[in-house]
Design an enzyme around this catalytic site. Structure first.
Site, mmCIF file in Angstrom:
data_model
loop_
_atom_site.group_PDB
_atom_site.id
_atom_site.type_symbol
_atom_site.label_atom_id
_atom_site.label_comp_id
_atom_site.label_asym_id
_atom_site.label_seq_id
_atom_site.Cartn_x
_atom_site.Cartn_y
_atom_site.Cartn_z
ATOM 1 N N LYS A 110 6.432 -4.986 -49.064
ATOM 2 C CA LYS A 110 6.404 -4.459 -47.815
ATOM 3 C C LYS A 110 4.909 -4.546 -47.068
ATOM 4 O O LYS A 110 3.964 -4.863 -47.844
ATOM 5 C CB LYS A 110 6.547 -2.808 -48.126
HETATM 6 P P1 NAD Z 1 12.531 2.059 -35.157
HETATM 7 O O1 NAD Z 1 10.833 1.676 -34.921
HETATM 8 O O2 NAD Z 1 13.254 1.056 -34.526
HETATM 9 O O3 NAD Z 1 12.870 3.491 -34.836
HETATM 10 C C1 NAD Z 1 12.187 4.786 -35.348
HETATM 11 C C2 NAD Z 1 12.767 5.950 -34.717
HETATM 12 O O4 NAD Z 1 12.304 7.066 -35.371
HETATM 13 C C3 NAD Z 1 12.268 5.975 -33.278
HETATM 14 O O5 NAD Z 1 13.526 6.460 -32.579
HETATM 15 C C4 NAD Z 1 11.510 6.689 -33.225
HETATM 16 O O6 NAD Z 1 11.109 7.582 -31.876
HETATM 17 C C5 NAD Z 1 11.844 7.848 -34.000
HETATM 18 N N1 NAD Z 1 10.402 8.628 -34.803
HETATM 19 C C6 NAD Z 1 9.256 8.112 -35.204
HETATM 20 N N2 NAD Z 1 8.536 9.397 -35.324
HETATM 21 C C7 NAD Z 1 9.300 10.486 -35.256
HETATM 22 C C8 NAD Z 1 9.264 11.748 -35.538
HETATM 23 N N3 NAD Z 1 8.100 12.047 -36.038
HETATM 24 N N4 NAD Z 1 10.074 12.656 -35.276
HETATM 25 C C9 NAD Z 1 11.505 11.923 -35.059
HETATM 26 N N5 NAD Z 1 11.715 10.799 -34.851
HETATM 27 C C10 NAD Z 1 10.783 10.036 -34.876
HETATM 28 O O7 NAD Z 1 12.546 2.016 -36.593
HETATM 29 P P2 NAD Z 1 13.758 1.532 -37.704
HETATM 30 O O8 NAD Z 1 13.470 0.433 -38.125
HETATM 31 O O9 NAD Z 1 14.933 2.060 -37.042
HETATM 32 O O10 NAD Z 1 13.471 2.324 -38.947
HETATM 33 C C11 NAD Z 1 13.578 3.894 -39.304
HETATM 34 C C12 NAD Z 1 13.516 3.861 -40.666
HETATM 35 O O11 NAD Z 1 14.587 3.085 -41.494
HETATM 36 C C13 NAD Z 1 12.242 3.666 -41.499
HETATM 37 O O12 NAD Z 1 12.285 4.700 -42.466
HETATM 38 C C14 NAD Z 1 12.350 2.253 -42.155
HETATM 39 O O13 NAD Z 1 11.816 1.901 -43.008
HETATM 40 C C15 NAD Z 1 13.920 2.426 -42.426
HETATM 41 N N6 NAD Z 1 14.638 1.095 -42.701
HETATM 42 C C16 NAD Z 1 14.887 0.180 -41.623
HETATM 43 C C17 NAD Z 1 15.522 -0.955 -41.790
HETATM 44 C C18 NAD Z 1 15.625 -1.966 -40.719
HETATM 45 O O14 NAD Z 1 16.247 -2.801 -41.082
HETATM 46 N N7 NAD Z 1 14.847 -1.699 -39.538
HETATM 47 C C19 NAD Z 1 16.362 -1.214 -43.189
HETATM 48 C C20 NAD Z 1 15.954 -0.222 -44.135
HETATM 49 C C21 NAD Z 1 15.265 0.979 -43.985
#
Ligand code: NAD
Length: 420
Positions: A110
């Protein structure tokens, strides 16, 4: 400020290691192997100088390569103000167990940069990305370490990252996944994590004699993962009754119109102010009565302090590490099932694997094949987890970690890393 007698808070990395220690007993992995399996292979920290508004600012970036016993390091790059070493370590470790659990030929890594991408313009994000990837490029490579998007990063940033690596090493599409389609990205990658969340949830429902039709879903986070999870839940006729993002939360007990909400978020940058909804205090989002609560934003949001207020049947960990061990103990005590991150959100890395395979073969797959293979891998992996949990009378988390730990242990042994 009043004096506090708070218990020493464990770091997310310590929490993941606690889960691994529990799994080592179930999987029969000897203690002497655990230090090797728990600790990262290599940790890189770089400084990223950037001139913003005529001032020099220094950002700190990390790439942590946790384990490559089963294949090249694999894992996302996060841009977020809270990025720190311990968090990135925990996320790198989770990737090792996730790739092992779904049996794709990668290890775990990561990376991240402590910055706030929401207040940076494209030029600043471009400069940050090019410098960061240039400074970690010596440990990357299609057979060494393959980054991908995570919170705060996206396909556009992966395109810039690919180009930065390419300037040093020649055109190498397989160096990152989650790229734009124009640069060798894969169809089906953008929504893969959210889609996987729904595939896994549906499988849990079916195994328990339930259907997603009419199920009430609450989602924290409406970014890549949360928004596409919402879309696919609605595709299964579930009702998404509340969602929140960093700016606020909204609800509609009849079910939010998700395609319209996509348009609203595209236009305004947030879910707040959506016409067919009522505002909801974000502190209350996780406590809404629902069937499936889907944290899809930050880690550590359901803890020993607030888990008692959760009124869901199932918590589906779309985010990484959203439930702390103390939080999980309380949920379990209240008969709330937790579907752990390393299976719930594994759809993203699975389609990243397909993207990498297509780049290496220089042959693009059709969307139907992506869907079919994703579905087959997730279905089989989660069936194994549910079977293991039943057989060992343990949680889905312990089952997932035990299966994954056993696979990485056996691969390490086969490489001669452990006592022969
Ligand atoms: P992203 O940046 O696209 O979206 C994040 C979202 O969370 C946004 O809507 C943001 O406004 C919201 N957010 C941030 N802080 C917040 C808070 N304090 N309270 C409420 N909402 C809040 O990120 P993503 O890619 O969707 O990733 C989200 C989660 O999923 C992370 O934990 C990431 O590690 C995990 N994840 C992502 C992927 C991927 O393919 N993108 C894969 C596996 C896991």
């Amino acid at each position: 400020m009043t004096a506090q007698t708070a218990q020493p808070k464990s770091s997310p990395f310590e929490e993941v290691n606690r889960r691994l220690d529990e799994a080592s007993e179930v999987a029969g992995v000897p203690q002497e192997a655990m230090a090797l399996l728990k600790n990262p292979y290599r940790e890189i920290r770089v400084e990223i100088p950037l001139v913003i508004d005529d001032h020099l600012q220094l950002f700190t970036g990390f790439r942590i390569q946790h384990n490559a016993a089963r294949g090249p390091y694999k894992g996302g790059i996060r841009y977020h103000p809270h990025v720190d070493l311990e968090e990135v370590r925990s996320l790198a470790s989770l990737m090792t167990w996730k790739t092992a659990l779904v049996e794709i030929p990668f290890g775990g890594a990561k990376g991240g940069v402590a910055c706030d991408p929401t207040i940076m313009n494209d030029k600043e994000l471009y400069d940050l990305t090019v410098t960061f990837f240039t400074r970690i490029s010596m440990v990357l490579g299609p057979t060494r370490d393959v980054p991908a998007p995570d919170m705060g990063t996206n396909a556009k940033i992966m395109g810039w990252a690919m180009a930065a690596y390419g300037r040093l090493n020649g055109h190498t599409p397989a160096i990152v996944t989650g790229k734009p389609l124009e640069l060798g990205g894969s169809v089906g990658r953008e929504d893969a994590t959210g889609k996987g969340v729904v595939i896994i949830t549906e499988q849990w429902a079916e195994a328990n004699g339930l259907s997603l039709k009419g199920a009430r879903v609450v989602i924290q986070g409406f970014g890549n993962v949360g928004s596409f999870a919402a879309k696919h839940f609605v595709g299964k006729q579930a009702k998404v009754i509340a969602v929140g993002d960093v700016k606020g939360s909204i609800k509609n007990d009849k079910g939010l119109d998700i395609p319209e909400l996509f348009k609203h978020v595209q236009a305004t940058g947030s879910v707040i102010g959506f016409k067919e909804s009522d505002p909801l205090n974000s502190d209350q989002l996780l406590f809404q009565e629902c069937d499936y609560l889907v944290p899809a934003a930050l880690g550590g949001v359901i803890t020993g302090q607030n888990a008692g207020g959760v009124k869901a049947q199932v918590v589906v960990e779309a985010a990484n590490h959203p439930v702390t061990p103390e939080g999980e103990d309380i949920l379990t005590g209240n008969n709330i099932v937790v579907i752990p991150d390393i299976i719930a959100n594994a759809g993203g890395v699975t389609v990243s694997y397909f993207e990498w395979a297509q780049n290496i073969q220089q042959f693009a797959w059709k969307e139907a094949r992506i869907h079919e293979e994703l579905y087959a891998i997730l279905r089989k992996s989660f069936a194994n987890v549910m079977h293991f949990a039943k057989e060992h009378d343990c949680s889905l988390r312990l089952a997932s970690f035990s299966i994954a730990l056993d696979r990485v242990y056996r691969a390490s042994k086969a490489r001669g890393y452990l006592r022969l």
